[in-house]
Design an enzyme around this catalytic site. Structure first.
Site, mmCIF file in Angstrom:
data_model
loop_
_atom_site.group_PDB
_atom_site.id
_atom_site.type_symbol
_atom_site.label_atom_id
_atom_site.label_comp_id
_atom_site.label_asym_id
_atom_site.label_seq_id
_atom_site.Cartn_x
_atom_site.Cartn_y
_atom_site.Cartn_z
ATOM 1 N N ASN A 50 -14.183 67.092 -34.993
ATOM 2 C CA ASN A 50 -15.085 66.773 -34.505
ATOM 3 C C ASN A 50 -15.579 65.720 -35.089
ATOM 4 O OD1 ASN A 50 -15.679 68.474 -31.802
ATOM 5 N ND2 ASN A 50 -16.563 69.938 -32.793
ATOM 6 N N HIS B 169 -18.038 66.900 -25.262
ATOM 7 C CA HIS B 169 -18.693 68.060 -26.207
ATOM 8 C C HIS B 169 -19.172 68.369 -26.994
ATOM 9 C CE1 HIS B 169 -15.923 71.850 -27.488
ATOM 10 N NE2 HIS B 169 -16.772 71.248 -28.459
HETATM 11 N N1 APR Z 1 -5.271 64.790 -43.564
HETATM 12 C C1 APR Z 1 -4.436 65.982 -43.695
HETATM 13 N N2 APR Z 1 -5.424 67.527 -43.643
HETATM 14 C C2 APR Z 1 -7.181 66.883 -43.902
HETATM 15 C C3 APR Z 1 -7.412 65.289 -44.441
HETATM 16 C C4 APR Z 1 -6.384 64.591 -44.054
HETATM 17 N N3 APR Z 1 -7.258 63.751 -44.495
HETATM 18 N N4 APR Z 1 -8.513 66.116 -45.046
HETATM 19 C C5 APR Z 1 -9.041 66.329 -44.525
HETATM 20 N N5 APR Z 1 -8.163 68.180 -44.136
HETATM 21 C C6 APR Z 1 -7.386 69.368 -43.594
HETATM 22 C C7 APR Z 1 -8.086 70.133 -44.762
HETATM 23 O O1 APR Z 1 -7.859 69.940 -45.813
HETATM 24 C C8 APR Z 1 -8.356 71.283 -43.995
HETATM 25 O O2 APR Z 1 -7.732 71.943 -44.699
HETATM 26 O O3 APR Z 1 -8.424 70.042 -42.410
HETATM 27 C C9 APR Z 1 -8.220 70.766 -42.165
HETATM 28 C C10 APR Z 1 -9.324 71.552 -41.715
HETATM 29 O O4 APR Z 1 -9.878 72.312 -41.737
HETATM 30 P P1 APR Z 1 -10.655 73.638 -41.719
HETATM 31 O O5 APR Z 1 -11.807 73.513 -42.607
HETATM 32 O O6 APR Z 1 -10.984 75.090 -41.477
HETATM 33 O O7 APR Z 1 -11.994 73.151 -40.331
HETATM 34 P P2 APR Z 1 -11.308 74.081 -38.862
HETATM 35 O O8 APR Z 1 -12.313 75.188 -38.374
HETATM 36 O O9 APR Z 1 -9.925 74.552 -38.672
HETATM 37 O O10 APR Z 1 -11.685 72.973 -38.515
HETATM 38 C C11 APR Z 1 -11.394 71.525 -37.832
HETATM 39 O O11 APR Z 1 -11.887 71.195 -35.965
HETATM 40 O O12 APR Z 1 -13.161 71.709 -34.548
HETATM 41 C C12 APR Z 1 -13.363 70.935 -35.491
HETATM 42 O O13 APR Z 1 -15.034 70.915 -35.937
HETATM 43 C C13 APR Z 1 -13.973 71.581 -36.318
HETATM 44 O O14 APR Z 1 -13.935 68.951 -37.294
HETATM 45 C C14 APR Z 1 -13.805 70.676 -37.202
HETATM 46 C C15 APR Z 1 -12.183 70.556 -37.343
#
Ligand code: APR
Length: 311
Positions: free
Chosen positions: A123, A178
């Site tokens: 998002n 969204h």
């Molecule tokens: N490359 C790969 N992974 C990354 C990067 C990157 N550059 N930067 C961050 N991440 C990883 C984080 O380390 C984390 O494990 O993305 C993951 C995100 O997971 P969560 O923080 O648990 O978030 P989540 O609830 O899975 O949501 C992810 O989806 O619905 C949307 O708003 C929500 O933007 C958010 C995304």
């Protein structure tokens, strides 16, 4: 025939559940990629899922990595890399940080899996999928955002909860961005083929519409530290499955509109046909004046957030 390959960029809350569902549906081998600091946790999640397979017999492999070389040859990629919102935040508040992340992800996906079908979940969805499109140069049929599937699913869940009838028999469509201005098309909702407007009072339908628009925030508030992850993962997997199995499901998704619904150059929620060709078609539904006016509001909102990306 070799197994299909599904790459998950981001192995947090949604990424982990995506890996689980893909495994349980035996859709293909799964690679979970995260940043180096998270390599061990995603390796741990992958191994944990490998070890649940014997109980129900899923013959697929799940691996965790932080090396983009491991996504080579992926048929489909689901991107959840980024941060989720916390109570009090709107999805738009995530733009700056998630924009930087998606640009980096797009470059790597373009380099290592240029032929994949890409589903973005991060998002603010409509702007982040647009940024991926711009940064990757992917053709419009192979890049889409997951939002409408989730928003329509929430609408369906609430209508089923209201009536007590099977969620399987509830159909409906949510258009637009969204965000809280999304447009649930209540007029077209059906329950077992019967218009929902014949089964539920206008007052309750209006309340359900409102709850649908705010449903993401309702969960953010309850969780206290993150956003929904089970239903977003299931919704994205519905899209993955339709692509891999060429099902041609009609799923509302954030697709690039080029004239459809009078929208030009924006990714926004519209009914799409998803099959082996990716986004094979956008269906155009005739809207009434109130729906057109509501769509205009969400389009303006998405357009403003997209402008902030500077892309
Ligand atoms: N490359 C790969 N992974 C990354 C990067 C990157 N550059 N930067 C961050 N991440 C990883 C984080 O380390 C984390 O494990 O993305 C993951 C995100 O997971 P969560 O923080 O648990 O978030 P989540 O609830 O899975 O949501 C992810 O989806 O619905 C949307 O708003 C929500 O933007 C958010 C995304």
């Amino acid at each position: 025939m070799s197994r299909r390959k599904i790459a998950l960029i981001g192995g947090g809350q949604i990424g982990g559940i995506l890996a689980l569902i893909a495994t349980q549906k035996e859709l293909g081998d799964v690679v979970i990629l995260d940043i180096p600091d998270f390599e061990n946790p995603v390796k741990g999640k992958a191994l944990d899922i490998m070890e649940l397979r014997p109980h129900d017999g899923y013959d697929v492999n799940i691996t965790g990595t932080s090396n983009y070389e491991d996504i080579a040859g992926a048929d489909v990629i689901v991107i959840t890399a980024g941060v989720p919102r916390k109570p009090g935040m709107s999805r738009d508040d995530l733009l700056d940080i998630n924009l930087k992340i998606i640009k980096n992800v797009a470059e790597n996906v373009k380099k290592y899996a240029p032929d994949a079908f890409v589903i973005v979940v991060s998002n603010p969805l409509d702007a982040i999928v647009y940024a991926f499109y711009k940064a990757s140069g992917f053709p419009k049929n192979r890049i889409v955002g997951m939002a409408g599937a989730l928003d329509s699913g929430r609408f369906r869940a609430f209508l089923a909860m209201e009536t007590g009838y099977s969620v399987q028999d509830v159909q409906c469509l949510v258009l637009g961005g969204h965000g809280d201005e999304m447009v649930p098309l209540t007029r077209l909702a059906t329950i077992g083929g019967v218009p929902a407007t014949e089964l539920v009072s206008p007052e309750r339908l209006a309340e359900i519409e409102k709850r649908t628009r705010m449903a993401g925030g309702e969960i953010v508030k309850l969780l206290g530290n993150g956003s929904a992850f089970f239903s977003p993962a299931q919704s994205a997997m519905e899209m993955v499955e339709s692509f891999l199995n060429d099902k041609k499901r009609i799923i509302p998704s954030a697709a690039l509109c080029e004239g459809e619904y009078g929208i030009n150059g924006l990714f926004i929620g519209v009914p799409t046909v998803i099959g082996a060709g990716g986004i094979e078609k956008i269906l155009e539904v005739k809207l009434n004046d109130a729906e057109i006016a509501a769509l205009k509001v969400t389009v303006e909102h998405v357009s403003a957030v997209v402008a902030e990306t500077g892309l």
